[in-house]
Design a protein around this motif. Structure first.
Motif, short mmCIF file in Angstrom:
data_model
loop_
_atom_site.label_atom_id
_atom_site.label_comp_id
_atom_site.label_asym_id
_atom_site.label_seq_id
_atom_site.Cartn_x
_atom_site.Cartn_y
_atom_site.Cartn_z
N GLY A 46 -21.90 22.99 -12.54
CA GLY A 46 -22.38 24.50 -13.18
C GLY A 46 -22.27 24.55 -14.64
O GLY A 46 -23.01 25.07 -15.30
N TRP A 47 -21.17 23.77 -15.06
CA TRP A 47 -20.96 23.70 -16.58
C TRP A 47 -22.27 23.04 -17.06
O TRP A 47 -22.62 23.37 -18.40
CB TRP A 47 -19.67 22.89 -17.11
CG TRP A 47 -19.51 22.96 -18.61
CD1 TRP A 47 -18.94 24.13 -19.15
CD2 TRP A 47 -19.86 22.17 -19.57
NE1 TRP A 47 -18.79 23.76 -20.56
CE2 TRP A 47 -19.66 22.68 -20.84
CE3 TRP A 47 -20.56 20.88 -19.34
CZ2 TRP A 47 -19.84 21.67 -21.75
CZ3 TRP A 47 -20.96 20.21 -20.45
CH2 TRP A 47 -20.45 20.59 -22.08
N ASN A 61 -16.00 29.32 -18.19
CA ASN A 61 -16.42 29.10 -16.79
C ASN A 61 -15.18 29.08 -15.68
O ASN A 61 -15.59 29.46 -14.45
CB ASN A 61 -17.16 27.73 -16.45
CG ASN A 61 -18.52 27.79 -16.84
OD1 ASN A 61 -19.00 28.45 -17.83
ND2 ASN A 61 -19.36 27.00 -16.11
N ALA A 162 -26.06 22.54 -5.80
CA ALA A 162 -25.98 22.75 -7.22
C ALA A 162 -26.65 21.71 -7.97
O ALA A 162 -27.40 21.72 -8.93
CB ALA A 162 -24.57 22.70 -7.66
N SER A 206 -24.84 29.40 -14.13
CA SER A 206 -23.31 28.35 -14.18
C SER A 206 -22.37 29.39 -13.33
O SER A 206 -21.59 28.67 -12.94
CB SER A 206 -23.18 28.14 -15.74
OG SER A 206 -22.19 27.41 -15.83
N PHE A 209 -22.17 29.03 -9.33
CA PHE A 209 -21.58 27.93 -8.87
C PHE A 209 -20.13 28.13 -8.89
O PHE A 209 -19.43 27.48 -8.08
CB PHE A 209 -22.51 26.70 -9.30
CG PHE A 209 -23.95 26.44 -9.12
CD1 PHE A 209 -23.95 26.44 -7.59
CD2 PHE A 209 -24.60 26.57 -9.57
CE1 PHE A 209 -25.35 26.04 -7.20
CE2 PHE A 209 -26.17 26.49 -9.25
CZ PHE A 209 -26.47 26.30 -7.99
N SER A 210 -19.66 28.43 -10.30
CA SER A 210 -18.24 28.33 -10.19
C SER A 210 -17.50 29.34 -9.50
O SER A 210 -16.32 29.08 -8.94
CB SER A 210 -17.95 28.55 -11.98
OG SER A 210 -18.65 27.62 -12.53
#
Length: 318
Positions: A46-47, A61, A162, A206, A209-210
């Motif tokens: 994600g990041w 995040n 992801a 991003s 997903f986090s």
């Protein structure tokens, strides 16, 4: 398809099959370690979208992670709704936060952006600590579900999604736009890229997903409080793992997350006093000796050998 691509594809499929089989041949300890490692890999991926492909080093995040966890906790504890509804609620919270905060914060660049996102976790911790619906400082206790196999499969499935998203970025116009922003934002704008829209979308993707990783983790551990939900050290870990594996690559953050998780787990169990220093040493070594991560090192080491490290050390004047 060339032999090289077939070989890589075969390795990826084999690795996926090995990971998928852990709940069936692994011990309970290995499954629990796998859940943590896979969720960290999701956070690193994600990041990777905002940091690796867009070039904005976000320290915010962990806020999305916490919002995802609180979305699940509030839905299940306060409203007696199913886990799936809680995940959706957490994602919606992350999207709203990403859009509202992304528009002003993403106008900043470099260390100004990093400092601004670094403060978000502290601000959100203070806000949630005073919200009765979120349990304030006490937190929320979720109903237990003793099914580690299910949580492992959820974490692995989320990591696959992801990674496929990252793979799509490498072949889509949107992904090319993000890379253009990373390389030269002014030139990207001149070429017709709507940089503000692209950055906000990357920040939002991003965050999604986090948030999903945070929701799964909250239900797994069955407890959530502001300090643990918005822990800035978690954001540092996901950055280190992405940078160590290779930011801006498809599989680099996964390799970084799984390998560093394994080494960290070993150190914490065998040499407890050293474990706390491990990630600090890793980030310094990675930035100095292989600034583009393991993926770049493995690709170039075969051609240049040890000169790869010597060159990077010389560039950093060490």
């Amino acid at each position: 398809m060339s032999n090289k691509k077939m070989w890589r594809t075969g390795l990826v499929v084999l690795a996926l099959l090995l990971l998928a089989g852990v709940p069936w041949y692994g011990s309970d300890v290995l499954i629990q370690f796998g859940i943590n490692a896979l969720l960290l890999a999701v956070l690193a991926q994600g990041w990777n979208i905002i940091g690796g492909y867009t070039g904005y080093a976000s320290f915010g995040n962990s806020v999305f992670y916490g919002l995802g966890g609180y979305g699940v906790a509030i839905a299940m504890v306060q409203w007696q709704l199913p886990f799936g509804v809680g995940l959706v609620f957490g994602v919606l919270l992350a999207i709203v936060f990403a859009v509202l905060l992304g528009l002003p914060v993403l106008r900043l660049k470099g260390h100004y952006f990093a400092i601004a996102t670094l403060a978000l976790s502290q601000v959100m911790t203070a806000i949630v600590s005073n919200v009765g619906l979120a349990g304030q400082n006490i937190g929320l206790v979720l109903p237990p579900l003793n099914n580690d196999r299910l949580f492992y499969e959820l974490a692995l499935g989320l990591l696959v999604i992801a990674t496929l998203t990252i793979f799509w970025l490498t072949r889509s116009r949107f992904g090319f736009g993000l890379i253009a922003i990373r390389e030269n934002e002014e030139a990207a704008a001149v070429m017709g890229v709507n940089t503000t829209l692209y950055k906000v979308l990357a920040f939002t993707l991003s965050g999604i997903f986090s948030a999903l990783a945070g929701g799964i983790h909250a239900y797994w551990i069955t407890f959530l409080d502001p300090e643990s939900a918005f822990d800035i050290s978690l954001n540092v870990k996901m950055i280190i793992m992405a940078v160590f594996g290779g930011p801006g690559t498809v599989l680099g953050p996964i390799v970084g997350a799984l390998s560093l998780s394994a080494v960290s787990e070993f150190l914490s169990s065998e040499v407890t006093s050293v474990a706390g220093l491990f990630f600090g040493v890793v980030i310094v070594a990675a930035v100095v000796m292989m600034p583009l991560g393991l993926a770049d090192m493995l690709r170039r080491f075969r051609k240049t050998g040890w000169r790869y490290f010597i060159e990077n050390i010389r560039i950093h004047r060490l």
